[in-house]
Design a protein around this motif. Structure first.
Motif, mmCIF file in Angstrom:
data_model
loop_
_atom_site.group_PDB
_atom_site.id
_atom_site.type_symbol
_atom_site.label_atom_id
_atom_site.label_comp_id
_atom_site.label_asym_id
_atom_site.label_seq_id
_atom_site.Cartn_x
_atom_site.Cartn_y
_atom_site.Cartn_z
ATOM 1 N N PHE A 163 0.638 -1.279 -0.130
ATOM 2 C CA PHE A 163 0.016 0.136 -0.047
ATOM 3 C C PHE A 163 0.868 1.246 -0.069
ATOM 4 O O PHE A 163 0.706 2.302 -0.831
ATOM 5 C CB PHE A 163 -0.796 -0.075 1.279
ATOM 6 N N LEU A 164 1.839 1.430 0.965
ATOM 7 C CA LEU A 164 2.798 2.415 0.774
ATOM 8 C C LEU A 164 3.451 2.634 -0.621
ATOM 9 O O LEU A 164 3.627 3.978 -0.929
ATOM 10 C CB LEU A 164 4.021 2.303 2.110
ATOM 11 N N LEU A 165 3.755 1.518 -0.872
ATOM 12 C CA LEU A 165 4.701 1.519 -2.299
ATOM 13 C C LEU A 165 3.759 2.273 -3.430
ATOM 14 O O LEU A 165 4.253 3.030 -4.147
ATOM 15 C CB LEU A 165 5.273 0.499 -2.735
ATOM 16 N N THR A 166 2.575 1.683 -3.551
ATOM 17 C CA THR A 166 1.764 2.305 -4.525
ATOM 18 C C THR A 166 1.374 3.511 -4.291
ATOM 19 O O THR A 166 1.203 4.149 -5.432
ATOM 20 C CB THR A 166 0.210 1.401 -4.375
ATOM 21 N N LEU A 167 0.945 3.996 -3.215
ATOM 22 C CA LEU A 167 0.689 5.078 -2.810
ATOM 23 C C LEU A 167 1.679 6.291 -3.006
ATOM 24 O O LEU A 167 1.564 7.508 -3.741
ATOM 25 C CB LEU A 167 0.113 5.557 -1.483
ATOM 26 N N MET A 168 2.942 5.958 -2.846
ATOM 27 C CA MET A 168 4.149 6.643 -3.163
ATOM 28 C C MET A 168 4.369 6.837 -4.640
ATOM 29 O O MET A 168 4.698 7.928 -5.035
ATOM 30 C CB MET A 168 5.350 6.238 -2.456
ATOM 31 N N VAL A 169 4.222 5.669 -5.621
ATOM 32 C CA VAL A 169 4.138 5.857 -6.821
ATOM 33 C C VAL A 169 3.109 6.637 -7.502
ATOM 34 O O VAL A 169 3.524 7.507 -8.197
ATOM 35 C CB VAL A 169 4.293 4.319 -7.558
ATOM 36 N N VAL A 170 1.904 6.513 -7.141
ATOM 37 C CA VAL A 170 0.865 7.372 -7.602
ATOM 38 C C VAL A 170 1.126 8.769 -7.131
ATOM 39 O O VAL A 170 0.718 9.739 -8.020
ATOM 40 C CB VAL A 170 -0.438 6.848 -7.035
ATOM 41 N N GLY A 171 1.412 9.193 -6.023
ATOM 42 C CA GLY A 171 1.854 10.516 -5.568
ATOM 43 C C GLY A 171 2.829 10.983 -6.425
ATOM 44 O O GLY A 171 2.946 12.266 -6.988
ATOM 45 N N LEU A 172 3.874 10.358 -6.402
ATOM 46 C CA LEU A 172 4.872 10.905 -7.525
ATOM 47 C C LEU A 172 4.540 11.204 -8.863
ATOM 48 O O LEU A 172 4.703 12.393 -9.556
ATOM 49 C CB LEU A 172 6.277 9.952 -7.427
ATOM 50 N N VAL A 173 3.687 10.226 -9.321
ATOM 51 C CA VAL A 173 3.306 10.493 -10.990
ATOM 52 C C VAL A 173 2.262 11.698 -11.064
ATOM 53 O O VAL A 173 2.483 12.418 -11.896
ATOM 54 C CB VAL A 173 2.494 9.133 -11.225
ATOM 55 N N SER A 174 1.577 11.857 -9.903
ATOM 56 C CA SER A 174 0.458 12.869 -9.879
ATOM 57 C C SER A 174 1.344 14.299 -9.570
ATOM 58 O O SER A 174 0.898 15.189 -10.311
ATOM 59 C CB SER A 174 -0.606 12.642 -8.964
ATOM 60 N N SER A 175 2.253 14.163 -8.849
ATOM 61 C CA SER A 175 3.003 15.298 -8.599
ATOM 62 C C SER A 175 3.892 15.868 -9.969
ATOM 63 O O SER A 175 3.868 17.020 -10.080
ATOM 64 C CB SER A 175 3.811 15.373 -7.475
ATOM 65 N N LEU A 176 4.392 15.041 -10.485
ATOM 66 C CA LEU A 176 4.820 15.161 -11.756
ATOM 67 C C LEU A 176 3.870 15.859 -12.705
ATOM 68 O O LEU A 176 4.469 16.610 -13.517
ATOM 69 C CB LEU A 176 5.641 13.829 -12.273
ATOM 70 N N LEU A 177 2.808 15.185 -12.790
ATOM 71 C CA LEU A 177 1.903 15.626 -13.718
ATOM 72 C C LEU A 177 1.548 17.033 -13.481
ATOM 73 O O LEU A 177 1.238 17.861 -14.434
ATOM 74 C CB LEU A 177 0.741 14.736 -13.965
ATOM 75 N N GLN A 178 1.300 17.366 -12.142
ATOM 76 C CA GLN A 178 1.086 18.805 -11.845
ATOM 77 C C GLN A 178 1.951 20.008 -11.967
ATOM 78 O O GLN A 178 1.772 20.778 -12.640
ATOM 79 C CB GLN A 178 0.789 18.637 -10.280
ATOM 80 N N SER A 179 3.317 19.293 -11.890
ATOM 81 C CA SER A 179 4.334 20.177 -12.080
ATOM 82 C C SER A 179 4.604 20.410 -13.548
ATOM 83 O O SER A 179 5.137 21.706 -13.986
ATOM 84 C CB SER A 179 5.623 20.006 -11.400
ATOM 85 N N VAL A 180 4.384 19.366 -14.311
ATOM 86 C CA VAL A 180 4.622 19.616 -15.784
ATOM 87 C C VAL A 180 3.551 20.635 -16.259
ATOM 88 O O VAL A 180 3.536 21.425 -17.036
ATOM 89 C CB VAL A 180 4.658 18.358 -16.423
ATOM 90 N N THR A 181 2.068 20.616 -16.080
ATOM 91 C CA THR A 181 0.921 21.066 -16.429
ATOM 92 C C THR A 181 0.472 22.285 -15.779
ATOM 93 O O THR A 181 -0.085 23.237 -16.091
ATOM 94 C CB THR A 181 -0.151 20.192 -16.255
ATOM 95 N N SER A 182 1.368 22.629 -14.560
ATOM 96 C CA SER A 182 1.195 23.936 -13.717
ATOM 97 C C SER A 182 -0.093 23.853 -13.100
ATOM 98 O O SER A 182 -0.757 25.049 -12.802
ATOM 99 C CB SER A 182 1.475 25.118 -14.518
ATOM 100 N N LEU A 183 -0.713 22.807 -12.657
ATOM 101 C CA LEU A 183 -2.175 22.720 -12.128
ATOM 102 C C LEU A 183 -1.682 22.430 -10.683
ATOM 103 O O LEU A 183 -1.117 21.367 -10.430
ATOM 104 C CB LEU A 183 -2.772 21.781 -12.820
ATOM 105 N N GLN A 184 -2.375 23.349 -9.766
ATOM 106 C CA GLN A 184 -2.138 22.995 -8.580
ATOM 107 C C GLN A 184 -3.271 22.926 -7.568
ATOM 108 O O GLN A 184 -3.737 23.520 -6.834
ATOM 109 C CB GLN A 184 -1.172 24.228 -7.808
ATOM 110 N N GLU A 185 -4.028 21.883 -8.195
ATOM 111 C CA GLU A 185 -5.243 21.570 -7.515
ATOM 112 C C GLU A 185 -5.029 20.392 -6.483
ATOM 113 O O GLU A 185 -4.467 19.321 -7.002
ATOM 114 C CB GLU A 185 -6.215 21.099 -8.587
ATOM 115 N N PRO A 186 -5.461 20.319 -5.288
ATOM 116 C CA PRO A 186 -5.311 19.459 -4.333
ATOM 117 C C PRO A 186 -5.709 18.175 -4.598
ATOM 118 O O PRO A 186 -5.390 17.035 -4.217
ATOM 119 C CB PRO A 186 -5.597 19.856 -2.999
ATOM 120 N N THR A 187 -7.344 18.004 -5.309
ATOM 121 C CA THR A 187 -7.901 16.821 -5.243
ATOM 122 C C THR A 187 -7.086 16.011 -6.607
ATOM 123 O O THR A 187 -7.402 14.988 -6.609
ATOM 124 C CB THR A 187 -9.204 17.314 -5.899
ATOM 125 N N LEU A 188 -6.405 16.834 -7.401
ATOM 126 C CA LEU A 188 -5.605 15.801 -8.350
ATOM 127 C C LEU A 188 -4.501 14.975 -7.879
ATOM 128 O O LEU A 188 -4.118 13.856 -8.647
ATOM 129 C CB LEU A 188 -4.856 16.688 -9.301
#
Length: 89
Positions: free
Chosen positions: A24-49
């Motif tokens: 569970f921790l590894l999955t949440l870490m990977v999903v968080g990393l990918v979503s943070s990367l997508l947020q930084s690339v697209t400049s969207l700072q929405e917490p629900t993303l």
């Protein structure tokens, strides 16, 4: 109660807890990393993303791993119960 047996039981319990929580921790870490990367690339700072994909991944993984979790928890409980007579000495 023998201190060696108590320490061994505590160590076994902590290691088992880490074994159960690790997927569970590894999955949440990977999903968080990918979503943070997508947020930084697209400049969207929405917490629900970051929250929504983590929640969906956690629910899906819990459904997928339920048989393994139940089997592991059952085996651990049986092993602890079988060791209980040795704790009384």
């Amino acid at each position: 109660m023998n201190p060696e047996i108590a320490i061994d039981l505590f160590k076994t319990t902590v290691m088992f807890a880490l074994y159960i929580v690790a997927p569970f921790l590894l999955t949440l870490m990977v999903v968080g990393l990918v979503s943070s990367l997508l947020q930084s690339v697209t400049s969207l700072q929405e917490p629900t993303l970051t929250f929504a994909p983590k929640l969906i991944a956690l629910a899906g993984l819990a459904l997928l791993l339920t048989p393994w979790l139940l089997r592991s928890l059952t085996e651990f409980a049986i092993s602890v119960i079988n060791r209980m007579p040795g704790l009384a000495h």
